[in-house]
Design an enzyme around this catalytic site. Structure first.
Site, mmCIF file in Angstrom:
data_model
loop_
_atom_site.group_PDB
_atom_site.id
_atom_site.type_symbol
_atom_site.label_atom_id
_atom_site.label_comp_id
_atom_site.label_asym_id
_atom_site.label_seq_id
_atom_site.Cartn_x
_atom_site.Cartn_y
_atom_site.Cartn_z
ATOM 1 N N GLY A 1 38.472 -29.582 86.227
ATOM 2 C CA GLY A 1 38.386 -30.671 87.276
ATOM 3 C C GLY A 1 37.339 -31.640 86.808
ATOM 4 O O GLY A 1 36.510 -31.963 87.891
ATOM 5 N N SER B 1 38.972 -21.242 77.685
ATOM 6 C CA SER B 1 38.918 -22.597 77.595
ATOM 7 C C SER B 1 37.642 -23.200 77.385
ATOM 8 O O SER B 1 36.482 -22.560 77.767
ATOM 9 C CB SER B 1 39.406 -23.260 78.901
ATOM 10 N N ASP C 1 48.382 -37.615 80.334
ATOM 11 C CA ASP C 1 47.248 -36.476 79.777
ATOM 12 C C ASP C 1 48.095 -35.398 79.049
ATOM 13 O O ASP C 1 47.712 -34.841 77.945
ATOM 14 C CB ASP C 1 46.791 -35.866 80.970
ATOM 15 N N GLY D 1 38.054 -34.436 84.722
ATOM 16 C CA GLY D 1 38.161 -35.871 84.043
ATOM 17 C C GLY D 1 38.561 -35.484 82.604
ATOM 18 O O GLY D 1 39.069 -36.704 82.094
ATOM 19 N N LEU D 2 38.512 -34.480 82.035
ATOM 20 C CA LEU D 2 38.965 -34.289 80.562
ATOM 21 C C LEU D 2 40.203 -33.605 80.119
ATOM 22 O O LEU D 2 40.569 -33.036 79.299
ATOM 23 C CB LEU D 2 37.793 -33.513 79.966
HETATM 24 N N1 LIG Z 1 41.872 -22.832 81.930
HETATM 25 C C1 LIG Z 1 42.290 -22.732 83.176
HETATM 26 N N2 LIG Z 1 42.939 -21.802 84.212
HETATM 27 C C2 LIG Z 1 43.440 -21.937 85.115
HETATM 28 N N3 LIG Z 1 43.686 -23.108 85.776
HETATM 29 C C3 LIG Z 1 43.434 -24.190 85.097
HETATM 30 C C4 LIG Z 1 42.766 -24.454 84.048
HETATM 31 N N4 LIG Z 1 42.210 -25.625 83.656
HETATM 32 C C5 LIG Z 1 42.781 -26.410 84.481
HETATM 33 N N5 LIG Z 1 43.361 -25.430 85.499
HETATM 34 C C6 LIG Z 1 43.802 -26.053 86.755
HETATM 35 O O1 LIG Z 1 43.687 -27.364 86.766
HETATM 36 C C7 LIG Z 1 42.788 -27.855 87.908
HETATM 37 C C8 LIG Z 1 42.074 -29.062 87.428
HETATM 38 O O2 LIG Z 1 42.809 -30.186 87.252
HETATM 39 P P1 LIG Z 1 42.602 -31.708 87.598
HETATM 40 O O3 LIG Z 1 43.818 -32.479 87.235
HETATM 41 O O4 LIG Z 1 41.978 -31.764 89.056
HETATM 42 O O5 LIG Z 1 41.151 -31.827 86.521
HETATM 43 P P2 LIG Z 1 41.375 -32.418 85.089
HETATM 44 O O6 LIG Z 1 42.496 -31.864 84.535
HETATM 45 O O7 LIG Z 1 40.259 -31.447 84.356
HETATM 46 O O8 LIG Z 1 41.201 -33.605 85.130
HETATM 47 P P3 LIG Z 1 41.843 -35.054 84.896
HETATM 48 O O9 LIG Z 1 42.935 -34.786 85.612
HETATM 49 O O10 LIG Z 1 41.291 -36.352 85.728
HETATM 50 O O11 LIG Z 1 41.797 -35.248 83.342
HETATM 51 C C9 LIG Z 1 42.043 -26.536 88.215
HETATM 52 O O12 LIG Z 1 41.798 -26.672 89.521
HETATM 53 C C10 LIG Z 1 43.162 -25.482 88.141
HETATM 54 O O13 LIG Z 1 44.137 -25.335 89.080
HETATM 55 C C1 LIG Z 2 44.012 -40.520 87.052
HETATM 56 C C2 LIG Z 2 45.021 -40.293 85.857
HETATM 57 O O1 LIG Z 2 45.700 -41.921 85.444
HETATM 58 C C3 LIG Z 2 44.693 -39.581 84.664
HETATM 59 C C4 LIG Z 2 43.932 -38.322 84.917
HETATM 60 O O2 LIG Z 2 43.365 -38.119 83.598
HETATM 61 C C5 LIG Z 2 46.356 -39.678 86.297
HETATM 62 C C6 LIG Z 2 47.519 -39.684 85.603
HETATM 63 O O3 LIG Z 2 47.674 -40.698 84.764
HETATM 64 O O4 LIG Z 2 48.418 -38.857 85.704
HETATM 65 MG MG LIG Z 3 44.349 -33.039 85.103
#
Ligand SMILES: Nc1ncnc2c1ncn2[C@@H]1O[C@H](COP(=O)(O)OP(=O)(O)OP(=O)(O)O)[C@@H](O)[C@H]1O
Ligand SMILES: C[C@@](O)(CCO)CC(=O)[O-]
Ligand SMILES: [Mg+2]
Length: 386
Positions: A140, A135, A203, A142-143
């Protein structure tokens, strides 16, 4: 045969959190990706399901026999019928994950590994294979790392299943047809539910279909922006967890239902106005500069409402103060609580100013990038022909 899928991350331009409660939101794919490669092993080989997280240097594996013992239902996979992971399977998979002794500092990965095992066994049952994940997205932050992980995983699993019929002779990256994309998106949503608890689906949808999308109550509309949308993304590097932040907003909404309903309605109006401004052609009535001015105001209003939902953070406020010094409007993007902040860079903004803002933000320890937005969604390729 090896199949590889890659799916983009995303930014939310307007409407995060409120979208979970039925409001409209606007999101765009970005040119950072999660990539998943899948290769089946010979039955007679080692009989293992191997899962490698290449960037992080982790290699996990489970004997197929152990998976069959813990998840007896995995003997009859149904790849064309996306299913939610029932609570008893979550418990069984949690046991499999715990056997891998993930270091405490990386325990957040357990949710992603759980989603992987559910998606793999539901789509392919108990076949030995090696699955490798790489990746370029920060996890974690927000992207949309979780969604791009679930979308690229579902795509690579489905591309090698009976549920879709693909031309194996394809060279390079190519996209699925519409109905296959819908199936990928549905399975990815099931994975997101394991990681997020109660996702809106925005997302995984933008990661699957790419572009800039308007999203409300599970429905997407593809949009075309008639103006350049240059966004600075600042990563505060403060770790957070979307599941906990989404649950926190829902708890606040239970405590103050009337007030929060108004907040969500206000966000809905902001997202609708945002989308109509970016889609309307610049004219004598509304010049590009005027349109950018309106977007900036909406961005500030959206950030104010996110703060009202309780998902801002001192690190986010610090980025906002810095960008405001340069008269630039910013808001958090994704779940907040740390993570990334978006700043609109107007088309006529001098490069020297952009360089100065970035230098000041980076001198405070933040990390800046300008991503391309609105590109393609998930794509696949066979045998490393990319
Ligand atoms: N490349 C990866 N390999 C394994 N697990 C992953 C990977 N990418 C994301 N994850 C899982 O997703 C979690 C992060 O998700 P989270 O929804 O909290 O943050 P995000 O998706 O980066 O942000 P957001 O949801 O705000 O856009 C990680 O802790 C892990 O469990
Ligand atoms: C915080 C949130 O609105 C977006 C996370 O990227 C959660 C969701 O819509 O599932
Ligand atoms: Mg997420």
């Amino acid at each position: 045969m090896e199949v590889t899928a890659r799916a983009p991350g995303k930014i939310i331009l307007s409407g995060e959190h409120a979208v979970v409660h039925g409001s409209t939101a606007v999101a765009a794919s970005i040119n950072l990706y999660t990539q998943v490669s899948l290769r089946f092993s010979n039955e007679s080989n080692d009989g293992l399901l191997k899962f490698h997280l290449k960037n992080m240097g982790f290699e996990f594996s489970w004997p197929i026999e152990r998976i069959k013992e813990v998840l007896p239902e995995s003997g009859s996979p149904r790849s064309s019928t996306p299913r939610s992971c029932p609570p008893e399977s979550i418990i069984a998979i949690t046991n499999l994950v715990e056997e891998q002794n993930i270091p405490e500092a990386k325990i957040g990965l357990a949710a992603g590994i759980t989603a992987f095992i559910w998606l793999y066994t539901s789509i392919h049952g108990c076949k030995p294979a090696t699955v490798v994940v790489t990746s370029t997205l920060p996890l974690g932050s927000g992207l949309g790392s979780s969604a791009s992980f679930c979308v690229s995983m579902s795509a690579s699993l489905l591309a090698s299943s009976d549920a879709v019929n693909l031309d194996l002779g394809h060279q390079g990256w190519f996209s699925f047809g519409e109905s296959e994309l819908e199936l990928v998106n549905k399975w990815a949503f099931e994975g997101e539910k394991i990681i997020h608890g109660k996702p809106s689906g925005i997302d995984n949808t933008v990661s699957t279909f790419g572009n800039i999308i308007l999203f409300k109550s599970g429905k997407l509309t593809l949009m075309k922006s008639s103006m350049p949308l240059k966004m600075l993304i600042t990563n505060t590097k403060v770790g957070r967890n979307t599941k906990a932040l989404v649950a926190g907003v829902s708890e606040r909404a239970l405590r103050h239902p009337d007030a929060m309903a108004h907040v969500f309605t206000a966000v809905d109006s902001i997202s609708k106005e945002f989308s109509s401004i970016i889609q309307s052609p610049a004219s004598d009535d509304l010049s590009l500069v005027e349109k950018e001015g309106k977007l900036e105001e909406l961005i500030e209003m959206n950030q104010g409402l996110l703060q009202c939902m309780g998902v801002s953070h001192a690190s986010i406020e610090s980025v906002l103060r810095t960008t405001l010094k340069y008269r630039l409007a910013s808001k958090l993007t994704g779940a907040g609580g740390g993570g990334c902040v978006l700043t609109l860079l107007p088309a006529l903004l001098a490069k020297t100013v952009v360089d100065k803002v970035i230098a000041e933000l980076e001198s405070s320890g933040f990390q800046c990038l300008i991503a391309e937005i609105g590109g393609k969604g998930v794509e696949i390729c066979f045998d490393g022909s990319s």
